[in-house]
Write a protein that holds these residues in place. Sequence first.
Motif, mmCIF file in Angstrom:
data_model
loop_
_atom_site.group_PDB
_atom_site.id
_atom_site.type_symbol
_atom_site.label_atom_id
_atom_site.label_comp_id
_atom_site.label_asym_id
_atom_site.label_seq_id
_atom_site.Cartn_x
_atom_site.Cartn_y
_atom_site.Cartn_z
ATOM 1 N N HIS A 156 -9.913 -0.082 6.562
ATOM 2 C CA HIS A 156 -9.671 0.410 5.458
ATOM 3 C C HIS A 156 -8.052 0.781 5.479
ATOM 4 O O HIS A 156 -7.740 1.727 6.126
ATOM 5 N N PRO A 158 -4.642 2.609 4.137
ATOM 6 C CA PRO A 158 -4.332 3.570 3.009
ATOM 7 C C PRO A 158 -4.117 3.195 1.788
ATOM 8 O O PRO A 158 -3.588 2.014 1.494
ATOM 9 N N ARG A 159 -4.217 4.097 0.641
ATOM 10 C CA ARG A 159 -4.083 3.729 -0.646
ATOM 11 C C ARG A 159 -2.464 3.218 -0.690
ATOM 12 O O ARG A 159 -2.192 2.552 -1.644
ATOM 13 N N GLN A 160 -1.634 4.184 -0.138
ATOM 14 C CA GLN A 160 -0.348 3.865 -0.303
ATOM 15 C C GLN A 160 0.246 4.408 1.243
ATOM 16 O O GLN A 160 -0.284 5.210 1.674
ATOM 17 N N GLU A 197 -5.910 13.259 3.780
ATOM 18 C CA GLU A 197 -4.640 13.391 3.141
ATOM 19 C C GLU A 197 -3.582 13.318 3.988
ATOM 20 O O GLU A 197 -3.692 14.109 5.124
ATOM 21 N N LYS A 202 -3.553 12.099 -1.008
ATOM 22 C CA LYS A 202 -4.703 11.519 -0.794
ATOM 23 C C LYS A 202 -4.549 9.941 -0.409
ATOM 24 O O LYS A 202 -4.336 9.289 -1.464
ATOM 25 N N ILE A 203 -4.827 9.544 0.810
ATOM 26 C CA ILE A 203 -4.637 8.097 0.757
ATOM 27 C C ILE A 203 -6.084 7.494 1.365
ATOM 28 O O ILE A 203 -6.239 6.200 1.330
ATOM 29 N N GLN A 204 -7.143 8.167 1.752
ATOM 30 C CA GLN A 204 -8.593 7.608 2.058
ATOM 31 C C GLN A 204 -9.545 8.641 1.153
ATOM 32 O O GLN A 204 -9.357 9.830 1.131
ATOM 33 N N GLU A 205 -10.691 8.157 0.805
ATOM 34 C CA GLU A 205 -11.792 8.753 0.105
ATOM 35 C C GLU A 205 -13.150 8.405 0.158
ATOM 36 O O GLU A 205 -13.314 7.015 -0.111
ATOM 37 N N THR A 468 3.955 10.450 -7.445
ATOM 38 C CA THR A 468 2.663 10.241 -7.031
ATOM 39 C C THR A 468 2.606 9.920 -5.566
ATOM 40 O O THR A 468 1.673 10.061 -4.733
#
Length: 611
Positions: A156, A158-160, A197, A202-205, A468
């Motif tokens: 997975h 990271p989101r960014q 985080e 926040k990069i994983q949830e 962001t």
Amino acid sequence: MNKLKRMLFNVPVLFCICCPVVVNAQSNSQQNKLPLTDLSAFKPTKSWQIAGDVFMDPEKTGAIRTVKGTGVLANISEDKNKGEDLIAQMQHGDMDLEMDYMMARGSNSGIYLQGLYEVQLADSWGLTDVKAGDNGGIYERWDDTRPEGQQGFDGHAPRQNVTRAPGVWQHIKIAFQAPKFDGSGKKIENARILLVELNGIKIQENVELSGPTRGALSQQEAANGPLRLQGDHGSVAFRNISYTLYNKPRPELLNLAYAVYKGKFDGEPDYKTATPEAKGTSVLLSSNVNTLQNDFLIHYTGDIKVAEPGEYSFNLGVPGGSGVMRVAGNPVVTVKENSGVGKVTLKAGTTPFDLYYSKVVDWARPALGLVVAGPGVREYLISDGNVPSLDMVDPILINVTGKNSLLRCFIDLRNGKRVTHAINVGSSAQVHYTYDADNGMLVQLWRGGFLDATPMWHERGDGSSRATGYALQFGSAKPAINKLSDVNAAWSSDTSGTGFKPIGYKLDEDKKPTFSYSIYSVTVTDATTVLDGGQGIQRTIELQQPAEKLYYRVVAADKIDEMGKGWYMIDDKGYYLHLGDDSGKPVIRNSGAQKELIVPISKKLTYSILF
């Protein structure tokens, strides 16, 4: 990054979306510190040591220098002396983990929860396309029996990418939920990363882990396991390691009974005399016992059972209405609009409770969510998991189009100040900044996503947007240029008496702006360029007419350490700043509780920020 040489080593000492709720990693449990005065908290190893400080050269792969003392955990892993993994004596199941870490150039490390599930740490500085193996990623699993090219799976990204430069401190928070097993030892629930985080973002949830990731100590999952820090792929350092363990049984709701009443209620009916539309028993606290979509009240009664005495907190969500939760007849949570929180001290065992949910808003979807946390119990949803998010609005995100994008709006800083004439400049290198046109000042700098314009464009809005990614903010808005009688004179807090006048900006073919303004009868141009590889920015400020006694305020910070040859480390190894050869003699001086770096400017000044 040009010429940051080895001086580091010579420094003297929209509306509700129906989805499972992921709650915050909070509880009333005690946070513990992992002692870093010696290595007794870990199993013996050779490449790790306790230090008082560390320095890493951002240009030299794997380089690290330590300073004697305590408080920093350092791993020295170089070509000739490959490091080892470090395993803590402490065993954990459900846990929140928080720490600072520093990567050497080109290094790769990781945090293995229970020794099995890796959250990747890596020098991913400046990357725009990140994968599971990059900083903040959840590393992939591996199966040699799968077809070529498919052995790695279930990773997975990271989101960014909010990774900071080698040699500066980064901060990570992880909320981990261990796998669950029944009485016979059979796994009944997979492990989860509830939250990662990185540097405040926040990069994983809520990532479910189907099994151990590649490089795990074992493929055998368990309720408890050791914390493990990877040390065989490059130098890395850690400090301020803290954790919270959640090892107590979760509270339970027992003997649930409900009654549904039709109507638009302002308060509660007399339950003894009112006739319910429906009633019954339930194994789950939920709004789904009701077929009405609006104008109803659900009343629940039952018992709450806790194994550990102490203070428990509750968060009650009732979209489109109001509600109350009582424990032993005493109100704990009162909701006037959508949600509310409260705390109560409970004894071990069962205690009666009741709550009601009255819905009157037509457009809101019926839902009833109750979240609980307590001693040894992480905050979790004790009610029906199929409830709307309490965030009633989908975020309105702005991405960069082309090489650069601009947006004018208000910007609210962390110190509570609002910048009313902010111009936000985003780049395709994912390095962005905010310019204050009222003061000719760089206000903030960040990497990752560009802007969240929800506060500006949702409904009537308030005109503001927010970064962001995690932003470096450069102090209260003040004029960038000031005329000083001497280097100790106070810096003006506004442009009064300076003749300041914004002129505007010009865009080049890539839509990169150069700003202009007039101050003290001098025209100033101000241009910012993103450095190669997205490593930071270079700023060029030019005076169109020669001037005397003018100074430029480069930065205000809590800490400014001079490294030599024009280089500075800002805010406890937070980021680097380099003054160009064309600058005048810099001065570091006190400014209230902070430090200021000011430079005389007569014609031109260039400086760079690497972060």
